[in-house]
Design an enzyme around this catalytic site. Structure first.
Site, mmCIF file in Angstrom:
data_model
loop_
_atom_site.group_PDB
_atom_site.id
_atom_site.type_symbol
_atom_site.label_atom_id
_atom_site.label_comp_id
_atom_site.label_asym_id
_atom_site.label_seq_id
_atom_site.Cartn_x
_atom_site.Cartn_y
_atom_site.Cartn_z
ATOM 1 N N LYS A 118 1.102 -0.584 -0.205
ATOM 2 C CA LYS A 118 0.325 0.032 -0.212
ATOM 3 C C LYS A 118 0.766 1.315 -0.013
ATOM 4 O O LYS A 118 0.513 1.642 -0.540
ATOM 5 C CB LYS A 118 -0.612 -0.301 1.146
ATOM 6 C CG LYS A 118 -2.300 -0.759 1.718
ATOM 7 C CD LYS A 118 -3.203 -0.214 2.058
ATOM 8 C CE LYS A 118 -4.590 -1.505 1.898
ATOM 9 N NZ LYS A 118 -5.386 -1.102 3.246
ATOM 10 N N LYS A 202 -4.877 -9.082 -6.594
ATOM 11 C CA LYS A 202 -6.867 -9.295 -5.494
ATOM 12 C C LYS A 202 -7.115 -8.161 -6.088
ATOM 13 O O LYS A 202 -7.136 -6.865 -6.735
ATOM 14 C CB LYS A 202 -6.216 -9.582 -4.561
ATOM 15 C CG LYS A 202 -6.639 -8.144 -3.495
ATOM 16 C CD LYS A 202 -6.276 -8.741 -1.908
ATOM 17 C CE LYS A 202 -6.757 -6.560 -1.704
ATOM 18 N NZ LYS A 202 -6.572 -6.973 -0.747
ATOM 19 N N LYS A 205 -11.457 -2.855 -4.088
ATOM 20 C CA LYS A 205 -12.065 -1.578 -3.801
ATOM 21 C C LYS A 205 -12.258 -0.897 -3.892
ATOM 22 O O LYS A 205 -12.250 0.672 -4.701
ATOM 23 C CB LYS A 205 -12.391 -1.436 -2.174
ATOM 24 C CG LYS A 205 -13.112 -2.251 -1.046
ATOM 25 C CD LYS A 205 -13.497 -1.480 0.377
ATOM 26 C CE LYS A 205 -13.359 -3.209 1.341
ATOM 27 N NZ LYS A 205 -12.573 -2.833 1.870
HETATM 28 P P1 TYM Z 1 -10.952 -5.673 4.018
HETATM 29 O O1 TYM Z 1 -11.949 -4.587 4.824
HETATM 30 O O2 TYM Z 1 -9.548 -5.065 3.381
HETATM 31 O O3 TYM Z 1 -11.252 -6.936 3.495
HETATM 32 C C1 TYM Z 1 -12.529 -7.386 4.685
HETATM 33 C C2 TYM Z 1 -12.072 -9.304 4.374
HETATM 34 O O4 TYM Z 1 -12.803 -9.243 2.531
HETATM 35 C C3 TYM Z 1 -11.403 -10.163 2.236
HETATM 36 N N1 TYM Z 1 -11.136 -9.765 0.718
HETATM 37 C C4 TYM Z 1 -11.215 -11.090 -0.321
HETATM 38 N N2 TYM Z 1 -11.511 -12.537 -0.351
HETATM 39 C C5 TYM Z 1 -11.277 -12.696 -1.182
HETATM 40 N N3 TYM Z 1 -10.896 -12.272 -2.523
HETATM 41 C C6 TYM Z 1 -10.197 -10.939 -2.782
HETATM 42 N N4 TYM Z 1 -10.004 -9.918 -3.773
HETATM 43 C C7 TYM Z 1 -10.588 -10.146 -1.208
HETATM 44 N N5 TYM Z 1 -10.983 -8.884 -1.022
HETATM 45 C C8 TYM Z 1 -11.040 -8.966 0.468
HETATM 46 C C9 TYM Z 1 -10.379 -9.691 3.186
HETATM 47 O O5 TYM Z 1 -9.264 -10.842 3.286
HETATM 48 C C10 TYM Z 1 -11.637 -10.036 3.993
HETATM 49 O O6 TYM Z 1 -11.209 -10.909 4.795
HETATM 50 N N6 TYM Z 1 -7.294 -5.660 8.072
HETATM 51 C C11 TYM Z 1 -8.851 -6.551 7.149
HETATM 52 C C12 TYM Z 1 -9.833 -6.055 8.534
HETATM 53 C C13 TYM Z 1 -9.890 -6.326 9.926
HETATM 54 C C14 TYM Z 1 -10.154 -7.602 10.348
HETATM 55 C C15 TYM Z 1 -10.067 -7.317 11.468
HETATM 56 C C16 TYM Z 1 -10.412 -8.603 9.850
HETATM 57 C C17 TYM Z 1 -9.679 -5.925 10.308
HETATM 58 N N7 TYM Z 1 -9.457 -6.597 12.081
HETATM 59 C C18 TYM Z 1 -9.805 -8.729 12.641
HETATM 60 C C19 TYM Z 1 -10.267 -9.846 10.441
HETATM 61 C C20 TYM Z 1 -10.643 -9.490 11.720
HETATM 62 C C21 TYM Z 1 -9.022 -5.990 5.845
HETATM 63 O O7 TYM Z 1 -8.804 -4.600 5.828
HETATM 64 O O8 TYM Z 1 -10.577 -6.369 5.331
#
Ligand code: TYM
Length: 341
Positions: A118, A202, A205
């Site tokens: 990032k 990947k 968003k």
């Molecule tokens: P975030 O908001 O980027 O994504 C949320 C969830 O979606 C999954 N994900 C994907 N899975 C498969 N293919 C993709 N292209 C894809 N894009 C996103 C992510 O793996 C995630 O499960 N740091 C985390 C949020 C977070 C969190 C936590 C997760 C904060 N605290 C505690 C679990 C436990 C994040 O930025 O996810």
């Protein structure tokens, strides 16, 4: 060990930093709903404090928070079965996050590949929050003594760091087993949904072009157009799934189909073996629209009633605090903070 002393409890979260994508749905929300239905205790969070690690316009942050909450609800997260809330309503996340900033080591943070990706060449200009983000994520999980964390592949390293933080805290404060050492749960054909224009990246968003992702609020025509224009190679669907191992774009479309249709990718390949993209892509668009249209309609219905979403999140916040507060209080005692008796 951990599982013997800690009751199974699931925690996961999604950042409200832009709209929900098909990656979020297949890699996370769809699996969260399946987990909820197993009857295990589940907490699902809209992690707004993580979103502000990069600039968010305040009005857009509120809308995105509503959109992620609407996505959870529309896909089947039931506030009577799961605790659904937004992170900033439970101040203990920030408090435990600070303690973990003092447990985690700078060297651990320096290994986090997501920060490197990032930040790119501009690491010096990133917020301190973006760098420290994984320790707040550890706090999100451990604040509830969660034992299992369903996530997509891209979050695996952060859950592993959470395990390191739990172990070091338990060791340093001589509190064996106080924090569970949680397991990442990364299962199914869609743990890494790829960008439709570049199968080595990947789906996210915040990509450059909207054509590289499916948004949960895309209409049927847009979904069909995006799959039609998705990058592929000249070969069609092969005889076996293994034949897709070095064809990332083709494999991605098969994996997406499998996840949407609740089939194995092997079955999808068997069903379409020998077919060209002219046959497979419209079939993929059909299954996507069939599965996503009811969810996106329901999302829009929720988003037209933000007061109802706020009410649901507030109830979830109360339930989350009821679990978090005693765990934070015990943590403060272990650390040696003086508190009113
Ligand atoms: P975030 O908001 O980027 O994504 C949320 C969830 O979606 C999954 N994900 C994907 N899975 C498969 N293919 C993709 N292209 C894809 N894009 C996103 C992510 O793996 C995630 O499960 N740091 C985390 C949020 C977070 C969190 C936590 C997760 C904060 N605290 C505690 C679990 C436990 C994040 O930025 O996810």
């Amino acid at each position: 060990m951990t599982q013997l002393v800690h009751t199974p409890r699931v925690f996961s979260g999604i950042k409200p930093s832009g709209g929900l994508t098909l990656g979020n749905y297949l890699g996370a929300i769809k699996r969260f709903v399946e987990t909820q239905e197993t009857g295990v205790e589940t907490l699902y969070c809209v992690v707004d404090m993580h979103a502000i690690t990069v600039w968010q316009d305040p009005a857009e942050l509120r809308t995105a928070t509503h959109e992620v909450a609407a996505g959870y609800l529309a896909a089947g997260i039931d506030p009577a079965k799961s605790i659904l809330f937004n992170q900033s309503q439970v101040s203990a996340h920030a408090e435990l996050g600070w303690i973990f900033n003092c447990v985690a080591r700078v060297g651990w943070m320096n290994r986090m590949t997501q920060f490197k990706e990032k930040a790119g060449k501009n690491a010096e200009k990133q917020s301190l929050g973006l760098y420290a983000y994984p320790s707040l994520m550890a706090a999100d999980i451990l604040l509830y003594h969660a034992t299992h964390v369903p996530v997509g592949e891209d979050q695996k390293q952060h859950v592993e760091l959470t395990r390191d933080i739990a172990n070091k805290f338990n060791h340093d404060f001589k509190a064996p087993d106080f924090f569970p050492v949680p397991e990442p749960v990364i299962e199914g054909p869609a743990t890494r949904v790829m960008n439709l224009r570049d199968g080595t990246k990947k789906m996210s968003k915040s990509g450059e072009s909207d054509m590289e992702r499916i948004n949960m609020l895309d209409d049927a025509a847009t979904i069909a157009k995006k799959f039609k224009k998705a990058r592929t190679d000249p070969d069609g669907i092969p005889e076996t799934y293994d034949d897709l191992s070095d064809r990332p774009e083709a494999r991605n479309l098969v994996d997406i189909y499998a996840s949407l249709a609740d089939k194995t990718p092997q079955d999808v390949v068997a069903e379409y073996a020998g077919a060209g993209w002219g046959k497979f892509k419209p079939a993929l668009a059909d299954v996507a629209v069939e599965k996503l249209a009811p969810i996106s309609d329901e999302m829009k219905r929720y988003m037209d009633d933000p007061a109802e979403i706020d009410r649901i999140l507030a109830v979830g916040g109360d339930k989350a605090r009821a679990i978090a507060d005693p765990i934070l209080a015990k943590t403060y005692d272990l650390v040696g903070f003086v508190r009113p008796k």
